[in-house]
Every structure is written in C-alpha cells, then in structure tokens.
Design an enzyme around this catalytic site. Structure first.
Site, PDB file in Angstrom:
ATOM      1  N   ASP A 217       0.881  -1.159   0.000  1.00 14.93           N
ATOM      2  CA  ASP A 217       0.000   0.000   0.000  1.00 14.93           C
ATOM      3  C   ASP A 217       0.927   1.220   0.000  1.00 14.93           C
ATOM      4  O   ASP A 217       2.125   1.116   0.322  1.00 14.93           O
ATOM      5  CB  ASP A 217      -0.880  -0.039   1.257  1.00 14.93           C
ATOM      6  CG  ASP A 217      -1.676   1.231   1.436  1.00 14.93           C
ATOM      7  OD1 ASP A 217      -2.326   1.657   0.465  1.00 14.93           O
ATOM      8  OD2 ASP A 217      -1.613   1.824   2.519  1.00 14.93           O
TER       9      ASP A 217
ATOM     10  N   ASP B 131      -0.136   5.254   0.628  1.00 16.94           N
ATOM     11  CA  ASP B 131      -0.381   6.276   1.671  1.00 16.94           C
ATOM     12  C   ASP B 131      -0.327   5.632   3.055  1.00 16.94           C
ATOM     13  O   ASP B 131      -1.020   4.664   3.319  1.00 16.94           O
ATOM     14  CB  ASP B 131      -1.767   6.906   1.483  1.00 16.94           C
ATOM     15  CG  ASP B 131      -1.835   7.793   0.245  1.00 16.94           C
ATOM     16  OD1 ASP B 131      -2.945   8.024  -0.256  1.00 16.94           O
ATOM     17  OD2 ASP B 131      -0.766   8.218  -0.236  1.00 16.94           O
TER      18      ASP B 131
ATOM     19  N   LYS C 171      -9.425  -1.387  -2.927  1.00  8.82           N
ATOM     20  CA  LYS C 171      -9.315  -2.350  -1.820  1.00  8.82           C
ATOM     21  C   LYS C 171     -10.430  -2.080  -0.815  1.00  8.82           C
ATOM     22  O   LYS C 171     -10.757  -0.925  -0.569  1.00  8.82           O
ATOM     23  CB  LYS C 171      -7.947  -2.176  -1.122  1.00  8.82           C
ATOM     24  CG  LYS C 171      -6.734  -2.419  -1.983  1.00  8.82           C
ATOM     25  CD  LYS C 171      -5.440  -1.955  -1.282  1.00  8.82           C
ATOM     26  CE  LYS C 171      -5.366  -0.437  -1.271  1.00  8.82           C
ATOM     27  NZ  LYS C 171      -4.106   0.066  -0.691  1.00  8.82           N
TER      28      LYS C 171
ATOM     29  N   ASP D 286      -1.612  -0.127   5.929  1.00  5.84           N
ATOM     30  CA  ASP D 286      -1.788   0.613   7.185  1.00  5.84           C
ATOM     31  C   ASP D 286      -3.247   0.689   7.608  1.00  5.84           C
ATOM     32  O   ASP D 286      -3.552   1.248   8.676  1.00  5.84           O
ATOM     33  CB  ASP D 286      -1.220   2.043   7.042  1.00  5.84           C
ATOM     34  CG  ASP D 286      -2.054   2.876   6.062  1.00  5.84           C
ATOM     35  OD1 ASP D 286      -2.589   3.921   6.476  1.00  5.84           O
ATOM     36  OD2 ASP D 286      -2.194   2.469   4.907  1.00  5.84           O
TER      37      ASP D 286
END
Ligand code: DEZ
Ligand code: MG
Length: 302
Positions: A24, A26, A220, A245
């Site tokens: 991922d 960000d 996602k 995250d």
C-alpha cells in the site's frame, strides 16, 4: 492471533518466506509527499533478493504514470507496471467488467489522474477537473442540461469537491435508474504529511446519503484491484504478502485474496484497533511499527 515482529530474525525470516510483496502507499511508503524513513533501503533490500515488488494504492487522485513521477521524485525505484491504483482499477472495471459502450460517458467526482485512467480506456469523461464544475457558484437545475449519454458516476478523492458536482452526480443517478454508481475506494480518512484529512469515502458519503444507495467499490478490499494485478502479474498467493496501514482496506484485501498480511502502524491503524476491547475483527498475520523495521534484515556484511 497476529505475530508481532521484533527481532532481526523475525524480519529476515519474513523476507525469505515471501517472494511477492504488495505495498500500500499512503501511510506505508509516505505521508503525502513526505517519504517514510527507511522505505528506500527496505525496498532495495527486497529487490536485491529478487523479490517481486508491487504498489497497490486506493488513492485515485493519480494515474499510474503520475505515480511513476512521484516515485521518481521521492527517489523510490518503481516501474509503471508495478503500480496499481484504484483509478486504473475503476477504468478497467468500466471497460472490461461492465463493458460500458464507448458511446456512453462517465460523470466524475475526482481529479485529473482518475480522468487520465478513464480516458486511457477510451471512456469519455464529464465533470472532474472541468473548470465549469470546479466552482462555488450556486447550482440551479434551471441551468443544468442532463447529458443522456452519461451511464455511470464515478466518485474518488476530490480536493475540489463542491455542491455543483454532487448535484450533477445526484441528477445522473436519480434520473437514470440504470446509471452505475461507482466509488474508487471508501477510505474514510487520508494520512497527509501534516495529519489526517477526509478520504475518498468521505467524498462519496454525502451522495450515498442523498441517494439512500451505496456504490460499487472498485478499490481495496474489492477483488477488482487483484483482478487487475492477476491479469498482468504471475505470482504465488501462498508466497505473497500484502503490506498496509488500514485494516478494512489493505488487510481485508489481502485476506480476500488469500495473501499473508502485514499491518504497519505508520498510517491509519493504531494500537487500540488491534488490541483491547474495541479491537477490529480484521486480524493481520503480522504487525510491525514501520516498514523501516525491516532494515534489521539487511546483512551488514553485504
Ligand atoms: O482516498 C483516500 O482516502 C486516500 O487515497 C487513501 O489514503 C488511500 O490510499 P492508500 O492508503 O490505499 O495508498
Ligand atoms: Mg494506506
């Protein structure tokens, strides 16, 4: 039960165990335009061990080409074919899954990167970065002419969200019962360099509320993103790990895809999400503070 990584052996064993690493972006690699310390060294470590590295982001504000520019600017090695974003997944969904006729159009609440990916699939776009729609002028139906060719509304993170855009999207979705309602992703918040901001899910929320209808989500944890990756990349799910995250997007995406999952605490998820009375039912296989922790697996003799 999650395994909390802590010793150098923990990290080196994980590196050896997985051949494909899906990251991922960000909150894992960076916050806004500020890279997270240690990311470059750890990605270099994985590449030195011939690991396959993929980047899988729900951030629909940029196209894959835009992201390649961001990776270059931040000094992170990345090939455009390693980058998968929800803007691209949405474009593929419209063109290849629902097979939207090319004579149809899409009304966009979103930014130039999303428009670029849609146009890349031959889709005609209205709204988005069009100055006529990026306005704080009052919106009146008297001045609005519905384009009958619009057959889908797509909503992504849009820092120029306004009443005109939400009103036009509302008209397309209420006056044409067959109009598709698609959200690029439903992240409630976005971890910018200076702190949390509303995410794409908070951009589509007012429209959901006005319509009393939920969109199809292509980002996602939806499988659409993985379908896009599967169409281009060969990997063994049993030797693949998703690093994220956010529990309800990244970790759930990994679990839905039969992948191992590693949660890092540099973005959205906090300790109380994984321990204590209000812990999430989404439980990652592994947890560590930051991707930087994998520097412990770098052999000083090398
Ligand atoms: O739309 C959003 O809220 C943000 O783009 C969000 O941060 C998703 O980006 P990711 O963590 O999947 O890279
Ligand atoms: Mg993230």
């Amino acid at each position: 039960m999650s395994v909390r990584l802590s010793t150098p052996q923990d990290y080196s064993r994980l590196v050896d165990k997985y051949d494909t690493w899906m990251f991922d972006c960000d909150g894992v690699l960076w916050h806004g335009d500020r890279i997270i310390d240690g990311v470059v060294e750890v990605l270099d470590l994985l590449r030195s061990k011939k690991k396959k590295v993929l980047f899988v982001t729900n951030n629909a504000t940029k196209s894959r080409k835009n992201y390649k520019g961001k990776f270059d600017k931040l000094g992170v090695q990345a090939h455009v074919d390693e980058i998968y974003g929800s803007a691209y997944a949405t474009a593929v969904y419209l063109s290849s899954v629902i097979k939207l006729p090319k004579t149809n159009k899409v009304y966009v609440i979103g930014m130039a990167g999303l428009e670029e990916e849609l146009q890349g699939e031959g889709i005609t776009v209205l709204g988005g970065s069009d100055p006529a729609d990026c306005t704080l002028e009052p919106f009146t139906l008297a001045n609005f002419t519905l384009d009958p060719a619009v057959a889908a509304v797509v909503c992504g993170l849009d820092t120029q969200m306004n009443y005109t855009k939400i009103s036009k999207a509302f008209q397309y979705l209420t006056r044409n019962s067959d109009c598709h309602f698609i959200a690029t992703n439903e992240d409630s918040t976005y971890p910018s360099a200076e702190g949390l901001l509303p995410g794409a899910g908070s951009i589509s929320a007012p429209l959901r509320y006005a319509l009393g209808r939920d969109p199809i989500c292509t980002g996602k944890p939806s499988s659409t993103m993985l379908d896009c990756i599967n169409a281009k990349v060969h990997y063994n799910p049993e030797r693949t790990i998703m690093v994220g995250d956010r529990l309800n997007t990244d970790i759930l995406f990994g679990q839905n895809g039969g992948l191992a999952t590693l949660l890092v605490l540099t973005g959205i998820a906090v300790e109380s999400d994984i321990t204590g009375p209000n812990a999430s039912p989404i439980v990652p296989n592994f947890i560590t503070s930051s991707i930087a922790d994998f520097r412990a697996a770098i052999d000083p003799q090398q």
